[in-house]
Design a protein around this motif. Structure first.
Motif, PDB file in Angstrom:
ATOM      1  N   GLU A   2       0.822  -1.209   0.000  1.00  0.00           N
ATOM      2  CA  GLU A   2       0.000   0.000   0.000  1.00  0.00           C
ATOM      3  C   GLU A   2       0.860   1.265   0.000  1.00  0.00           C
ATOM      4  N   ALA A   3       1.830   1.343   0.891  1.00  0.00           N
ATOM      5  CA  ALA A   3       2.680   2.532   0.969  1.00  0.00           C
ATOM      6  C   ALA A   3       3.502   2.688  -0.303  1.00  0.00           C
ATOM      7  N   LYS A   4       3.967   1.583  -0.852  1.00  0.00           N
ATOM      8  CA  LYS A   4       4.775   1.628  -2.066  1.00  0.00           C
ATOM      9  C   LYS A   4       3.976   2.210  -3.236  1.00  0.00           C
ATOM     10  N   LEU A   5       2.750   1.773  -3.411  1.00  0.00           N
ATOM     11  CA  LEU A   5       1.909   2.277  -4.496  1.00  0.00           C
ATOM     12  C   LEU A   5       1.593   3.744  -4.269  1.00  0.00           C
ATOM     13  N   LYS A   6       1.213   4.101  -3.069  1.00  0.00           N
ATOM     14  CA  LYS A   6       0.878   5.490  -2.767  1.00  0.00           C
ATOM     15  C   LYS A   6       2.086   6.390  -3.038  1.00  0.00           C
ATOM     16  N   ALA A  11       4.490  10.460  -6.531  1.00  0.00           N
ATOM     17  CA  ALA A  11       5.742  10.970  -7.098  1.00  0.00           C
ATOM     18  C   ALA A  11       5.707  11.090  -8.625  1.00  0.00           C
ATOM     19  N   LEU A  12       4.682  10.545  -9.267  1.00  0.00           N
ATOM     20  CA  LEU A  12       4.620  10.577 -10.730  1.00  0.00           C
ATOM     21  C   LEU A  12       4.571  11.997 -11.275  1.00  0.00           C
ATOM     22  N   GLU A  16       6.828  11.518 -16.800  1.00  0.00           N
ATOM     23  CA  GLU A  16       6.927  10.072 -16.583  1.00  0.00           C
ATOM     24  C   GLU A  16       5.726   9.351 -17.184  1.00  0.00           C
ATOM     25  N   LEU A  17       4.556   9.930 -17.023  1.00  0.00           N
ATOM     26  CA  LEU A  17       3.365   9.314 -17.607  1.00  0.00           C
ATOM     27  C   LEU A  17       3.462   9.277 -19.126  1.00  0.00           C
ATOM     28  N   ARG A  18       4.020  10.315 -19.741  1.00  0.00           N
ATOM     29  CA  ARG A  18       4.194  10.327 -21.200  1.00  0.00           C
ATOM     30  C   ARG A  18       5.174   9.247 -21.646  1.00  0.00           C
ATOM     31  N   GLU A  19       6.222   9.004 -20.852  1.00  0.00           N
ATOM     32  CA  GLU A  19       7.186   7.942 -21.177  1.00  0.00           C
ATOM     33  C   GLU A  19       6.531   6.572 -21.054  1.00  0.00           C
TER      34      GLU A  19
END
Length: 73
Positions: A2-6, A11-12, A16-19
């Motif tokens: 949970e913490a890792k995904l959050k 942080a995105l 990064e989303l375009r890549e």
């Protein structure tokens, strides 16, 4: 998980989303921000949210074992 995904989602950046996706999809996604219901966290660490568009659908996000963001619509 949970913490890792959050952490990863918070942080995105748009770059990064375009890549990870493509510019057209990212720009379309920006227009949907106000149409996304609050996500539900599942035991496997994935988040699922309902998206309202011309057709409603569900999107699932999770971080895979290598730390990459994975999505299913």
């Amino acid at each position: 998980m949970e913490a890792k995904l959050k952490e990863r989602l918070l942080a995105l950046t748009w770059d990064e989303l375009r890549e990870w996706s493509d510019a057209r999809s990212v720009e379309r996604g920006r227009g949907y921000l106000s149409r996304v219901e609050p996500p539900v966290l599942f035991p496997d660490g994935g988040l699922v949210a309902e998206v309202h568009g011309s057709d409603d659908y569900y999107a699932k996000l999770r971080v895979d074992a290598s730390g990459r963001l994975e999505a299913r619509m």
